[in-house]
Enzyme design. Structure first.
Site, PDB file in Angstrom:
ATOM      1  CB  SER A   1      -0.911   0.027   1.227  1.00 19.35           C
ATOM      2  OG  SER A   1      -1.708  -1.135   1.286  1.00 19.35           O
TER       3      SER A   1
HETATM    4  N1  SAH Z   1      -0.384  -5.336   4.093  1.00 24.04           N
HETATM    5  C1  SAH Z   1       0.341  -5.606   2.870  1.00 24.04           C
HETATM    6  C2  SAH Z   1      -0.487  -5.219   1.668  1.00 24.04           C
HETATM    7  C3  SAH Z   1      -0.615  -6.369   0.757  1.00 24.04           C
HETATM    8  S1  SAH Z   1      -1.843  -6.234  -0.518  1.00 24.04           S
HETATM    9  C4  SAH Z   1       1.696  -4.937   2.882  1.00 24.04           C
HETATM   10  O1  SAH Z   1       1.986  -4.163   3.806  1.00 24.04           O
HETATM   11  O2  SAH Z   1       2.484  -5.199   1.988  1.00 24.04           O
HETATM   12  C5  SAH Z   1      -3.097  -7.288   0.112  1.00 24.04           C
HETATM   13  C6  SAH Z   1      -2.727  -8.711   0.364  1.00 24.04           C
HETATM   14  O3  SAH Z   1      -3.922  -9.398   0.754  1.00 24.04           O
HETATM   15  C7  SAH Z   1      -2.171  -9.485  -0.823  1.00 24.04           C
HETATM   16  O4  SAH Z   1      -0.923 -10.001  -0.502  1.00 24.04           O
HETATM   17  C8  SAH Z   1      -3.196 -10.605  -1.056  1.00 24.04           C
HETATM   18  O5  SAH Z   1      -2.635 -11.825  -1.483  1.00 24.04           O
HETATM   19  C9  SAH Z   1      -3.823 -10.734   0.334  1.00 24.04           C
HETATM   20  N2  SAH Z   1      -5.136 -11.355   0.383  1.00 24.04           N
HETATM   21  C10 SAH Z   1      -6.176 -11.220  -0.471  1.00 24.04           C
HETATM   22  N3  SAH Z   1      -7.226 -11.965  -0.058  1.00 24.04           N
HETATM   23  C11 SAH Z   1      -6.833 -12.587   1.088  1.00 24.04           C
HETATM   24  C12 SAH Z   1      -7.468 -13.494   2.004  1.00 24.04           C
HETATM   25  N4  SAH Z   1      -8.729 -13.909   1.826  1.00 24.04           N
HETATM   26  N5  SAH Z   1      -6.752 -13.911   3.064  1.00 24.04           N
HETATM   27  C13 SAH Z   1      -5.482 -13.518   3.281  1.00 24.04           C
HETATM   28  N6  SAH Z   1      -4.843 -12.658   2.455  1.00 24.04           N
HETATM   29  C14 SAH Z   1      -5.496 -12.197   1.373  1.00 24.04           C
END
Ligand code: SAH
Length: 233
Positions: free
Chosen positions: A71
């Site tokens: 993000s």
């Molecule tokens: N907090 C992260 C942002 C990652 S983007 C950071 O600081 O880098 C969002 C993430 O959510 C992705 O890696 C994606 O694979 C994950 N995601 C999507 N659906 C999900 C689910 N149902 N359970 C766990 N993770 C999920």
């Protein structure tokens, strides 16, 4: 751009960009010193592919592999503020993150002094990389490979839950895993545009009256894919 300069020059440039970014976040309304301090202390470049290190302190989301993104720093700061963590004693707060991704958001929470951080990711290679980074930085985060739309029942209740991927609705399981007074911060909307919500549990029980909802501005996240999120594909 920074590929061919000596390491020393590179880190000086990144430091200057970091200072400017923190000023930008302040000017956009980020006020909690603990959050700003954490953004200052965590090296965001370590959560990015090598080729993107030069962009670590620009206020943009960036690709981290598997079609996912880290993000924007502003979004990380704003969501962290919305968690309303108890300033007097961060160590007491039990927090669940859905969407570990690069591990950066979890690292920000750890840098603030939280000691009870749980984070769930559904993409195995992202989780492995994130675990390695967090370990290298000496940050204790409990992680699990699973569908985060179902929360982490064995560890509930949580004082705060942060969802870093966008959902079509509030996953029931997450609301139910909030402690009394607990806050759930998550983007809800379509696949291309969402609003941020903070859902606070104000009473025991599972009826809608047990929760209060607040709405914040528009954001854009990758989709939350799972049983109580978007369907795959
Ligand atoms: N907090 C992260 C942002 C990652 S983007 C950071 O600081 O880098 C969002 C993430 O959510 C992705 O890696 C994606 O694979 C994950 N995601 C999507 N659906 C999900 C689910 N149902 N359970 C766990 N993770 C999920």
């Amino acid at each position: 751009m920074l590929d061919h300069v000596p390491n020393f020059v590179r880190s000086t440039v990144l430091e200057a960009q970091k200072t400017a970014l923190l000023e930008e976040l302040r000017s956009k309304g980020i006020r909690q010193e603990a959050v700003l301090r954490a953004l200052k202390s965590v090296p965001r470049e370590l959560f990015l592919p090598q080729a993107l290190h030069g962009k670590a302190y620009t206020n943009v989301s960036l690709p981290i592999g598997a079609g996912q993104t880290i993000s924007q720093p502003y979004t990380v700061a704003f969501m962290t503020e919305l968690l309303s963590l108890r300033k007097e004693d961060f160590t007491k707060e039990k927090v669940l993150e859905i969407g570990t991704g690069s591990g950066y958001q979890a690292a920000i929470l750890a840098a603030m002094g939280l000691q009870r951080i749980y984070s769930v990711e559904r993409v195995p290679e992202l989780l492995t990389e994130a675990q390695e980074r967090l370990q290298r930085l000496g940050m204790a985060v409990h992680t699990r490979l699973s569908d985060g739309t179902l929360g982490w029942r064995e560890e509930a209740p949580f004082d705060a839950i942060i969802v870093t991927a966008a959902s079509p609705d509030v996953p029931e399981a997450l609301a139910q895993q909030l402690a009394l007074g607990g806050r759930l911060v998550l983007p809800v909307g379509t696949k291309t545009q969402q609003k941020l919500y903070r859902i606070t549990r104000i009473h025991e029980g599972s009826e809608p009256e047990a929760f209060r909802a607040e709405e914040f501005q528009n954001f854009r996240f990758v989709p939350l894919v799972g049983e109580q999120g978007w369907r795959e594909g």
